[in-house]
Design a protein around this motif. Structure first.
Motif, PDB file in Angstrom:
ATOM      1  N   GLU A 112       0.834  -1.207   0.000  1.00 54.01           N
ATOM      2  CA  GLU A 112       0.000   0.000   0.000  1.00 54.01           C
ATOM      3  C   GLU A 112       0.867   1.255   0.000  1.00 54.01           C
ATOM      4  N   ASP A 113       1.972   1.229   0.736  1.00 54.13           N
ATOM      5  CA  ASP A 113       2.868   2.376   0.766  1.00 54.13           C
ATOM      6  C   ASP A 113       3.488   2.614  -0.603  1.00 54.13           C
ATOM      7  N   TRP A 114       3.911   1.545  -1.278  1.00 50.83           N
ATOM      8  CA  TRP A 114       4.463   1.699  -2.633  1.00 50.83           C
ATOM      9  C   TRP A 114       3.417   2.275  -3.576  1.00 50.83           C
ATOM     10  N   ALA A 115       2.180   1.804  -3.456  1.00 55.40           N
ATOM     11  CA  ALA A 115       1.107   2.317  -4.325  1.00 55.40           C
ATOM     12  C   ALA A 115       0.865   3.807  -4.052  1.00 55.40           C
ATOM     13  N   ARG A 116       0.860   4.213  -2.792  1.00 60.71           N
ATOM     14  CA  ARG A 116       0.699   5.637  -2.463  1.00 60.71           C
ATOM     15  C   ARG A 116       1.854   6.451  -3.048  1.00 60.71           C
ATOM     16  N   ARG A 121       1.390   6.931  -6.765  1.00 67.12           N
ATOM     17  CA  ARG A 121       0.311   7.886  -7.070  1.00 67.12           C
ATOM     18  C   ARG A 121       0.766   9.328  -6.851  1.00 67.12           C
ATOM     19  N   THR A 122       1.578   9.562  -5.830  1.00 68.07           N
ATOM     20  CA  THR A 122       2.005  10.931  -5.554  1.00 68.07           C
ATOM     21  C   THR A 122       3.104  11.400  -6.499  1.00 68.07           C
TER      22      THR A 122
END
Length: 93
Positions: free
Chosen positions: A83-87, A90-91
């Motif tokens: 989830e952290d990698w996905a965030r 996205r940023t």
């Protein structure tokens, strides 16, 4: 992390309160190293997020297969890391 969750997490780590506290600290450090080794920017925050999720699930009645809280927590950590990698992706867009 609420009190009930924290108590559930400690109970899952060891029946002895003192040893449970020691295991909690060791698990938190292990999680920090896990996230740091994978290049995450905030390993302490991710370790805390992981422990919060595990504590919440345990207080809601989640059963640990084989009774191994450390293995369960590392599984949750893998999801938190994804989830952290996905965030992060996205940023960067």
């Amino acid at each position: 992390m609420d009190r009930a969750g924290f108590e559930s997490l400690l109970s899952s780590l060891d029946a002895d309160r003192g040893r449970a506290g020691e295991r909690y600290e060791m698990l938190r450090l292990r999680l920090q190293r896990f996230f740091l080794a994978r290049g995450h920017r905030a390993p302490e925050d991710l370790a805390d997020e992981t422990l919060d999720r595990v504590a919440r699930r345990l207080s809601q009645g989640e059963r640990l297969r084989g009774g191994d809280a450390a293995s369960y927590t590392l599984g949750v950590a893998r999801n938190v890391g994804r989830e952290d990698w996905a965030r992060s992706r996205r940023t960067k867009r």
